[in-house]
Design a protein around this motif. Structure first.
Motif, PDB file in Angstrom:
ATOM      1  N   VAL A   1       0.838  -1.196   0.000  1.00 56.42           N
ATOM      2  CA  VAL A   1       0.000   0.000   0.000  1.00 56.42           C
ATOM      3  C   VAL A   1       0.877   1.250   0.000  1.00 56.42           C
ATOM      4  O   VAL A   1       0.602   2.234  -0.714  1.00 56.42           O
ATOM      5  CB  VAL A   1      -0.947  -0.004   1.211  1.00 56.42           C
ATOM      6  N   ILE A   2       1.957   1.237   0.795  1.00 54.77           N
ATOM      7  CA  ILE A   2       2.867   2.379   0.840  1.00 54.77           C
ATOM      8  C   ILE A   2       3.536   2.584  -0.511  1.00 54.77           C
ATOM      9  O   ILE A   2       3.682   3.723  -0.991  1.00 54.77           O
ATOM     10  CB  ILE A   2       3.915   2.183   1.951  1.00 54.77           C
ATOM     11  N   LEU A   3       3.920   1.484  -1.153  1.00 58.48           N
ATOM     12  CA  LEU A   3       4.570   1.592  -2.455  1.00 58.48           C
ATOM     13  C   LEU A   3       3.628   2.194  -3.497  1.00 58.48           C
ATOM     14  O   LEU A   3       4.001   3.123  -4.223  1.00 58.48           O
ATOM     15  CB  LEU A   3       5.045   0.217  -2.919  1.00 58.48           C
ATOM     16  N   VAL A   4       2.408   1.679  -3.574  1.00 58.93           N
ATOM     17  CA  VAL A   4       1.453   2.188  -4.555  1.00 58.93           C
ATOM     18  C   VAL A   4       1.119   3.653  -4.270  1.00 58.93           C
ATOM     19  O   VAL A   4       1.055   4.488  -5.185  1.00 58.93           O
ATOM     20  CB  VAL A   4       0.181   1.327  -4.570  1.00 58.93           C
ATOM     21  N   GLY A   5       0.925   3.987  -2.996  1.00 62.49           N
ATOM     22  CA  GLY A   5       0.643   5.378  -2.646  1.00 62.49           C
ATOM     23  C   GLY A   5       1.806   6.300  -2.982  1.00 62.49           C
ATOM     24  O   GLY A   5       1.607   7.426  -3.455  1.00 62.49           O
ATOM     25  N   GLY A   6       3.037   5.828  -2.726  1.00 65.46           N
ATOM     26  CA  GLY A   6       4.210   6.642  -3.043  1.00 65.46           C
ATOM     27  C   GLY A   6       4.357   6.870  -4.537  1.00 65.46           C
ATOM     28  O   GLY A   6       4.670   7.988  -4.979  1.00 65.46           O
ATOM     29  N   ILE A   7       4.120   5.837  -5.330  1.00 63.79           N
ATOM     30  CA  ILE A   7       4.201   5.989  -6.785  1.00 63.79           C
ATOM     31  C   ILE A   7       3.139   6.962  -7.268  1.00 63.79           C
ATOM     32  O   ILE A   7       3.388   7.805  -8.148  1.00 63.79           O
ATOM     33  CB  ILE A   7       4.054   4.621  -7.469  1.00 63.79           C
ATOM     34  N   ALA A   8       1.942   6.890  -6.702  1.00 68.56           N
ATOM     35  CA  ALA A   8       0.859   7.801  -7.108  1.00 68.56           C
ATOM     36  C   ALA A   8       1.212   9.247  -6.772  1.00 68.56           C
ATOM     37  O   ALA A   8       1.035  10.151  -7.602  1.00 68.56           O
ATOM     38  CB  ALA A   8      -0.445   7.393  -6.430  1.00 68.56           C
ATOM     39  N   LEU A   9       1.714   9.502  -5.567  1.00 64.31           N
ATOM     40  CA  LEU A   9       2.099  10.860  -5.193  1.00 64.31           C
ATOM     41  C   LEU A   9       3.241  11.372  -6.061  1.00 64.31           C
ATOM     42  O   LEU A   9       3.273  12.546  -6.436  1.00 64.31           O
ATOM     43  CB  LEU A   9       2.503  10.899  -3.719  1.00 64.31           C
ATOM     44  N   PHE A  10       4.166  10.504  -6.384  1.00 60.58           N
ATOM     45  CA  PHE A  10       5.287  10.881  -7.246  1.00 60.58           C
ATOM     46  C   PHE A  10       4.799  11.306  -8.627  1.00 60.58           C
ATOM     47  O   PHE A  10       5.294  12.271  -9.208  1.00 60.58           O
ATOM     48  CB  PHE A  10       6.255   9.705  -7.361  1.00 60.58           C
ATOM     49  N   GLN A  11       3.806  10.593  -9.157  1.00 68.59           N
ATOM     50  CA  GLN A  11       3.310  10.902 -10.490  1.00 68.59           C
ATOM     51  C   GLN A  11       2.543  12.214 -10.540  1.00 68.59           C
ATOM     52  O   GLN A  11       2.425  12.822 -11.606  1.00 68.59           O
ATOM     53  CB  GLN A  11       2.388   9.771 -10.986  1.00 68.59           C
ATOM     54  N   VAL A  12       2.028  12.683  -9.411  1.00 70.65           N
ATOM     55  CA  VAL A  12       1.202  13.888  -9.412  1.00 70.65           C
ATOM     56  C   VAL A  12       2.058  15.153  -9.481  1.00 70.65           C
ATOM     57  O   VAL A  12       1.882  15.991 -10.374  1.00 70.65           O
ATOM     58  CB  VAL A  12       0.295  13.920  -8.166  1.00 70.65           C
ATOM     59  N   ALA A  13       2.980  15.312  -8.558  1.00 71.86           N
ATOM     60  CA  ALA A  13       3.720  16.577  -8.464  1.00 71.86           C
ATOM     61  C   ALA A  13       5.152  16.462  -8.959  1.00 71.86           C
ATOM     62  O   ALA A  13       5.605  17.266  -9.783  1.00 71.86           O
ATOM     63  CB  ALA A  13       3.707  17.079  -7.016  1.00 71.86           C
TER      64      ALA A  13
END
Length: 274
Positions: A126-138
């Motif tokens: 969950v942390i990995l997927v969330g981190g990748i998502a946040l990285f892709q946004v900003a």
């Protein structure tokens, strides 16, 4: 997996608060963004069950790289300077490498009060997927701008002509990553094709504006003949060819860079997926 996700999430939170889209970032905002990123990094490392020894040996270098990324003067003041570009790319790349090489795989169970199917998914995933998502946004938006500046394609004119790019880019990358994690990466081709079709009228309009005026006229032979005869004739001058339209270059290079960042995030997920 949790270490990599924590670092990517810290980058995403830092850049979301820092907001370099305006060019200049005040010192107070940079420090606030860095503090939020460090808190995110430490909290996710703890939530992922990373041992204290690993957290210190890996977390400290990651925190230093995060600080370099957040306080790089060229990014904060005038994006595009060569030393700043090298420092920026190196900080992100080294952080990902450190997280991959020295982050121990940890499996942490959810607390007993977490119900439903979420409790069956590993916390680190969950942390990995969330981190990748946040990285892709900003962060990915900022990296695309740095890539454009690195190849001498000014991003200001392109973003002014092709509006909503900074909103469509993150949505596009999240869609590609989501489809890839769902095992349906082929459907991402629909996103790529749709983006080209939707942007085509704007690109065509930019090309027509850029190419307005009379076509180039070859006058070398006429000029030589006139000089031989001594004629005082004013010859038409050919318009200067300035190369490809900058808006088209902005769209093509920016789109490919955005897609590569999305595929890179998906590749990192697949690399450490357990």
């Amino acid at each position: 997996m949790a270490v990599l996700g924590a670092f990517l999430a810290a980058l995403g939170v830092t850049d979301a608060i820092r907001d370099t889209s305006q060019g200049r970032v005040s010192p107070a905002r940079r420090y606030t963004a860095l503090a939020a990123g460090l808190v995110t990094l430490g909290a996710l490392l703890a939530a992922g069950g990373v041992p204290v020894a690993t957290g210190l040996s890996v977390g400290v270098p990651l925190a230093v790289l995060l600080a370099i990324w957040a306080h790089d003067g060229a990014i904060a003041r005038a994006i595009g300077e060569t030393p700043g570009l090298a420092i920026a790319f190196s900080a992100v790349s080294l952080g990902i490498v450190v997280a991959l090489l020295f982050g121990d795989p940890v499996h942490t169970a959810w607390p007993s009060w977490v119900p439903g199917p979420l409790s069956e998914i590993p916390v680190s995933r969950v942390i990995l997927v969330g981190g990748i998502a946040l990285f892709q946004v900003a962060t990915a938006n900022l990296l695309v701008r740095l890539i454009l500046e690195a190849v001498n394609v000014p991003s200001k004119e392109g973003s002014a002509r092709l509006r909503s790019g900074r909103v469509l880019g993150p949505m596009e990358r999240l869609f590609i990553v989501g489809l890839g994690l769902a095992g349906n990466l082929t459907a991402a081709a629909v996103v790529v094709g749709a983006k080209g079709l939707l942007r085509f009228p704007e690109l065509a309009a930019s090309e027509s504006r850029g190419s307005s005026g009379p076509p180039p006229i070859i006058i070398q032979a006429a000029g030589a003949e006139a000089s031989e005869k001594g004629a005082d004739t004013e010859l038409p001058t050919a318009p200067v060819d300035h190369g490809p339209n900058p808006v088209t270059e902005y769209f093509l290079i920016g789109s490919f860079a955005s897609w590569l960042l999305a595929l890179g995030g998906l590749g990192l997920a697949m690399l450490v997926w357990e």
